[in-house]
Design an enzyme around this catalytic site. Structure first.
Site, PDB file in Angstrom:
ATOM      1  N   SER A  70      97.037 104.346  29.009  1.00  0.00           N
ATOM      2  CA  SER A  70      95.849 104.585  29.803  1.00  0.00           C
ATOM      3  C   SER A  70      95.025 103.322  29.944  1.00  0.00           C
ATOM      4  CB  SER A  70      94.998 105.677  29.154  1.00  0.00           C
ATOM      5  OG  SER A  70      93.824 105.897  29.888  1.00  0.00           O
ATOM      6  N   HIS A 125      81.668  99.754  35.278  1.00  0.00           N
ATOM      7  CA  HIS A 125      80.916  98.716  36.002  1.00  0.00           C
ATOM      8  C   HIS A 125      79.495  99.218  36.198  1.00  0.00           C
ATOM      9  CE1 HIS A 125      84.768  96.821  37.008  1.00  0.00           C
ATOM     10  NE2 HIS A 125      85.188  98.033  37.345  1.00  0.00           N
ATOM     11  N   CYS A 137      97.982 108.807  31.281  1.00  0.00           N
ATOM     12  CA  CYS A 137      99.313 109.387  31.450  1.00  0.00           C
ATOM     13  C   CYS A 137      99.644 110.083  30.140  1.00  0.00           C
ATOM     14  CB  CYS A 137     100.359 108.325  31.754  1.00  0.00           C
ATOM     15  SG  CYS A 137     100.141 107.520  33.346  1.00  0.00           S
TER      16      CYS A 137
END
EC number: 4.1.1.50
Length: 264
Positions: free
Chosen positions: A113, A118, A141
């Protein structure tokens, strides 16, 4: 060259949680506006964001492979974490449609992963409205849904508006070769939020179930102007000015929530 990661029994479904958090305030003077930016840069700098995302990694039971972080001038910061974990047998709590934990409980795992964040502090040059936006992406995943981290993350920021997108992509196969395009039940992102969060926000869903696309918008219900004032405005506004600022702040919040410019 780095050694390859062993992905025995790998689940190929990619589950991506993307959400935006907005914190609104009113800073009256240029000095207050600059002080607000400095406050945000200190409160949510790359170091603090790394600490928050590290807590997320603990919640999902993963291992940190690499961290890249950067502060920006004049404002803002970014952090990206690549994580991985050996397969484990999932428990019901890892895949059920329910709120995730606070960070003291580790309940999940990921095969592979990444997590990114941000920040975007922004101030209106005329009206004095300051809008601090945080964009967070958790892409996994494996058997666990990144929605288990949502409950914790919303509580880490002063969230006036939250928009959440969740998408399951690709497919994985069972031992008989049958494709599975989603491996857990989900009716609404709201079911992954704690009761106090659901009670605090007005929420709207836009879901496309056949495409495994889920979208929830959240707007804080209670409004107290003093919670939105920064600097001199906390004690210098007249009754008339307080009413005007209230209208400005609420207008800003509604435009963000509905994602369109609205008449004043």
């Amino acid at each position: 060259m780095k050694s390859k990661l062993k992905l025995h029994g790998f689940n190929n479904l990619t589950k991506t949680l993307s959400f935006n958090i907005y914190d609104i305030c009113y800073a009256e003077t240029p000095q207050d506006q600059q002080a607000y930016v400095e406050y945000i840069n200190e409160e949510y700098n790359a170091k603090r964001l790394t600490q928050i995302l590290t807590e997320v990694v603990d919640i999902i039971g993963a291992n940190i492979l690499n961290i890249a972080s950067q502060d920006y001038d004049p404002q803002g910061a970014s952090v990206t974490i690549l994580i991985s974990e050996e397969p484990v047998t999932p428990t019901d709590s890892q895949i059920e449609e329910s709120p995730g934990p606070l960070p003291e409980i580790i309940l999940a795992h990921l095969d592979k992963s990444h997590i990114t964040v941000h920040t975007y502090p922004e101030i209106h040059p005329v009206d004095g409205i300051a809008t601090f936006r945080v964009d967070i992406d958790v892409s996994t995943c494996g058997v666990i849904s990144p929605l288990k981290a949502l409950n914790f993350l919303i509580h880490q920021f002063d969230s006036d508006i939250v928009t959440v997108d969740y998408r399951v992509r690709g497919f994985t196969r069972d031992v008989e070769g049958k494709k599975h395009f989603i491996d857990h039940e989900i009716n609404s992102i709201q079911n992954y939020l704690s009761e106090d969060t659901r009670d605090s926000y007005q929420m709207t869903d836009v879901n496309v179930y056949q495409e495994n696309l889920f979208h929830t918008k959240m707007l804080l219900k209670n409004f107290e102007l003093d919670d939105y004032l920064f600097g001199d405005a906390t004690n210098s506004l007249s009754t008339e000015q307080r009413a005007q600022v209230t209208d400005r702040v609420k207008h800003e919040m509604l435009e963000i929530f509905y994602a369109r410019n609205m008449p004043t």
